[in-house]
Motif scaffolding. Structure first.
Motif, mmCIF file in Angstrom:
data_model
loop_
_atom_site.group_PDB
_atom_site.id
_atom_site.type_symbol
_atom_site.label_atom_id
_atom_site.label_comp_id
_atom_site.label_asym_id
_atom_site.label_seq_id
_atom_site.Cartn_x
_atom_site.Cartn_y
_atom_site.Cartn_z
ATOM 1 N N TYR A 275 45.661 32.152 44.444
ATOM 2 C CA TYR A 275 45.080 33.373 44.996
ATOM 3 C C TYR A 275 45.736 34.618 44.396
ATOM 4 C CZ TYR A 275 42.879 30.410 48.441
ATOM 5 O OH TYR A 275 42.131 29.465 49.063
ATOM 6 N N LYS A 276 47.055 34.555 44.210
ATOM 7 C CA LYS A 276 47.758 35.701 43.643
ATOM 8 C C LYS A 276 47.306 35.928 42.199
ATOM 9 C CE LYS A 276 52.357 37.610 42.931
ATOM 10 N NZ LYS A 276 53.785 37.394 43.031
ATOM 11 N N LYS A 277 47.144 34.841 41.460
ATOM 12 C CA LYS A 277 46.687 34.967 40.076
ATOM 13 C C LYS A 277 45.283 35.571 40.023
ATOM 14 C CE LYS A 277 49.353 31.091 38.245
ATOM 15 N NZ LYS A 277 49.287 29.743 37.694
ATOM 16 N N LYS B 30 44.210 39.161 38.370
ATOM 17 C CA LYS B 30 43.177 39.214 37.341
ATOM 18 C C LYS B 30 42.084 40.204 37.731
ATOM 19 C CE LYS B 30 40.083 36.335 34.633
ATOM 20 N NZ LYS B 30 39.555 34.998 34.417
ATOM 21 N N ALA B 31 41.700 40.199 39.007
ATOM 22 C CA ALA B 31 40.683 41.133 39.482
ATOM 23 C C ALA B 31 41.175 42.572 39.370
ATOM 24 C CB ALA B 31 40.300 40.809 40.926
ATOM 25 N N LYS B 32 42.432 42.807 39.689
ATOM 26 C CA LYS B 32 43.002 44.160 39.562
ATOM 27 C C LYS B 32 42.986 44.616 38.108
ATOM 28 C CE LYS B 32 44.168 45.821 43.490
ATOM 29 N NZ LYS B 32 43.535 47.017 43.981
#
Length: 165
Positions: A27-29, A33-35
């Protein structure tokens, strides 16, 4: 024999610890990536230079055809935002309220007055982009919203909601 056993156990321990995956969550990855994609998109929008003004022939506006689409009827309650009318354009549905709030804040940053509504029967949070009194206005707004974001697959699935009391 004892030395061989200790050596074998040591080798097993080394293999066990070296095969462990990273403790960083998927989830953090995905969030990072979305940011990065958001920042890259914002940078691309800033780099676009405004086109010179060109005088064009007068255009006679004809209303764009509104694609007929089914309207879902759901009993929902307003969670955040203000003023929910009978027909709404829904651009996202989430099981987690934090995700719905994230999309709402993104849309608010882009000039929309987004709202979050909750459907208790389905345990879903819906993100509403706009709300109208008539189906025709809502359908036109949905089509305009989809046209504004042609590259966003999630927004292309936008749908109409009729609020049941």
């Amino acid at each position: 024999m004892k030395k061989l056993f200790v050596l074998g156990m040591g080798l097993c321990l080394v293999l066990a610890f070296s095969s462990c995956k990273s403790s960083e969550s998927a989830y953090k990855k995905a969030y990072e990536k979305a940011k990065q994609n958001e920042l890259a998109e914002a940078a691309n929008q800033k780099e676009v230079e405004p086109a010179p003004v060109v005088e064009a022939a007068p255009v006679v506006e004809t209303p764009a055809p509104v694609s007929p689409a089914p309207v879902r009827e759901e009993k929902v309650e307003l969670v955040s935002g203000d003023g929910l009318k009978a027909f709404s354009v829904v651009c996202g549905s989430f099981g987690v309220k934090a995700n719905a709030d994230g999309l709402k804040s993104t849309l608010d940053g882009q000039g929309y007055n987004a709202k979050v509504v909750y459907n208790a029967e389905r345990n879903m949070y819906r993100v509403v982009v706009a709300s109208f009194d008539t189906r025709e206005e809502a359908a036109a707004a949905r089509d305009a919203f989809k046209a504004k974001y042609p590259n966003r697959e999630d927004f292309q699935g936008s749908w109409l909601l009729y609020r049941v009391y």
